[in-house]
Design an enzyme around this catalytic site. Structure first.
Site, mmCIF file in Angstrom:
data_model
loop_
_atom_site.group_PDB
_atom_site.id
_atom_site.type_symbol
_atom_site.label_atom_id
_atom_site.label_comp_id
_atom_site.label_asym_id
_atom_site.label_seq_id
_atom_site.Cartn_x
_atom_site.Cartn_y
_atom_site.Cartn_z
ATOM 1 N N ASP A 103 64.910 17.748 49.993
ATOM 2 C CA ASP A 103 65.522 19.066 49.755
ATOM 3 C C ASP A 103 66.552 19.422 50.819
ATOM 4 O O ASP A 103 67.311 20.371 50.645
ATOM 5 C CB ASP A 103 64.458 20.157 49.610
ATOM 6 C CG ASP A 103 63.816 20.592 50.901
ATOM 7 O OD1 ASP A 103 63.687 19.753 51.814
ATOM 8 O OD2 ASP A 103 63.413 21.760 51.005
ATOM 9 N N CYS A 163 61.101 7.861 56.104
ATOM 10 C CA CYS A 163 60.950 9.001 55.205
ATOM 11 C C CYS A 163 61.216 8.520 53.774
ATOM 12 O O CYS A 163 61.163 7.329 53.503
ATOM 13 C CB CYS A 163 61.868 10.152 55.603
ATOM 14 S SG CYS A 163 63.632 9.777 55.602
ATOM 15 N N SER A 207 56.874 33.067 55.038
ATOM 16 C CA SER A 207 57.966 33.034 56.014
ATOM 17 C C SER A 207 58.010 34.339 56.791
ATOM 18 O O SER A 207 58.174 35.420 56.220
ATOM 19 C CB SER A 207 59.305 32.812 55.299
ATOM 20 O OG SER A 207 59.337 31.556 54.675
#
Length: 449
Positions: free
Chosen positions: A344, A328, A164
């Site tokens: 999540d 999904c 990240s």
């Protein structure tokens, strides 16, 4: 969970009815099909594991997960035990009957669980893997804990790292800070140096928010030239007000302005989103400028998730990203305590679909509730989406971002809609030309992201 009435004839046929808990019967339908046909073909799904839950050594302002340790789901603080780890690995490998199983370790900050935990994970994967089955591991990390020992382990065990980083120093340190509000840029760049020194493959994950969305070229140049990233992920930050207390479905009853209302943009006193959420038009600007630079200089050299996915879709291949898929539900989350959630981004009580100690991962993924969750991505789209020329490119993007109403007042319009339309209008003529040039070439799957 309801149990199917056994078909006494051909076992490959769907049963005519399901027996409900109250003894009544209902016809079998398409929500039952995955559960009933799973034994007749390969089963493939993906799990994002949270070995330390939401615990992190950073305090990134826009993080959508930090609040989970004090959320209504009652996850609290915790670390995945070795017993839960073994249960998870065994059930995941048993549940996926395809040839590849990818373990994705996320957080919080998953490196906080320590190297010994991952050494044990790798040993268990080898113990339970079936002959011919490929086991892969991804670690999504902020990089600040990666020392030489970590990097040697990651290289030896063929981990793919998702790092990240939000851009150059001034951009990165706006929101990505420590618990003491100290900058983290230097620590992340040290991680970059170590990963490159040890030859650990890594992708970069960049969050695009209100304060960096107008700097696409500066960010892209930095990632390409200074970080050396050739696989880039760009994620728009969209968080509706109250996301830390309730799910998007629960939030819709409180506020769902139309796209033309000033409350649909960040910065308004009554905005539907947090002040750090990316403005939808800025997201469109970001994608358009980035796309132009990518096409002009780096097509075939740099993998950018948004663009590669769009090209794949126009080659009639599946989307690389779940947010642009028609359905999904095949990417679930397993928390540190073994609880299983639909996604999540949907770790809320109403989206808990099981627990490793109560039902297997496979049962949870194939359950009627989870299948309905996956199908709802298309079935809950407002009519304006079904009439949109970009429907098959977008499919309403992520359901967590469907927080606006259409002009006719129908709920479920995606917050990013206007920006996505701006991007598709600009990019699709080029995408069609790229796709046309690729149609007669062998298709390469590329590296996972």
């Amino acid at each position: 969970m309801t149990q199917p009435v056994q078909d006494q004839g051909n076992p490959s046929r769907l049963p005519p009815a399901f027996l409900e808990r109250d003894g009544t019967q209902r016809p079998a339908d398409h929500y039952d099909a995955p559960q009933l046909t799973a034994d007749h073909g390969p089963v493939q799904f993906h799990v994002m594991a949270k070995p330390v839950g939401a615990i992190c050594n950073l305090d990134c302002t826009y993080c959508f997960y930090l609040h989970k340790e004090r959320s209504p789901a009652g996850l609290g603080r915790g670390r995945m035990s070795e017993a839960t780890l073994e249960l998870f690995i065994r059930q995941y490998i048993e549940g996926v009957t395809g040839t590849e199983v990818t373990f994705t370790w996320q957080g919080g900050e998953p490196a906080l669980r320590g190297l010994d935990f991952y050494r044990r994970a790798v040993a268990l994967q080898k113990q339970y893997a079936r002959p011919g089955q490929v086991i892969q591991n991804d670690l999504q990390t902020n990089g600040t804990l990666l020392d030489d020992e970590w990097c040697a382990f990651l290289k030896e065990n063929r981990f793919l790292v998702g790092l990240s980083i939000d851009g150059p120093r001034a951009v990165h340190d706006q929101y990505r800070v420590t618990r003491r509000q100290q900058p983290t840029f230097d620590s992340v760049m040290q991680a970059v140096s170590r990963l490159r020194k040890f030859g650990v493959p890594f992708n970069t994950l960049t969050c695009v928010h209100r304060r960096n969305a107008r700097q696409p070229i500066d960010i892209y140049r930095f990632l390409r030239d200074e970080v050396g990233s050739t696989y880039m992920q760009f994620t728009p930050v969209v968080e509706y007000r109250g996301f830390d207390q309730r799910s998007v479905s629960a939030n819709r009853a409180l506020l769902q302005p139309q796209e033309s209302d000033p409350e649909s943009r960040p910065g308004h006193v009554n905005s539907v989103v947090t002040e750090w959420s990316v403005d939808p038009e800025d997201w469109g600007y970001f994608l358009c400028r980035l796309f132009d630079r990518w096409v002009a200089r780096d097509l075939g050299k740099i993998y950018v998730n948004q663009f590669e996915t769009l090209v794949a879709q126009h080659l009639d291949l599946p989307s690389h990203l779940c947010v642009y898929s028609e359905h999904c539900g095949k990417g679930v989350a397993v928390e540190h305590d073994g609880s299983i959630y639909a996604c999540d981004h949907f770790v809320y009580p109403e989206y808990k679909i099981g627990h490793l100690q109560e039902s297997s991962l496979r049962q949870a993924v194939l359950s009627r509730d989870q299948v309905k969750f996956g199908y709802a991505k298309r079935e809950s789209l407002p009519q304006v989406c079904h009439a949109c020329p970009y429907l098959s490119d977008c499919w309403g993007e992520c359901p967590k971002n469907r927080i606006l109403s259409s002009a006719s007042g129908e709920p479920g319009l995606n917050y990013l809609c206007r920006g996505l339309k701006q991007f598709y209008t600009h990019a699709l003529p080029h995408v069609e030309r790229i796709a046309a040039g690729l149609r007669n070439q062998p298709i390469s799957q590329g590296r996972r992201m």
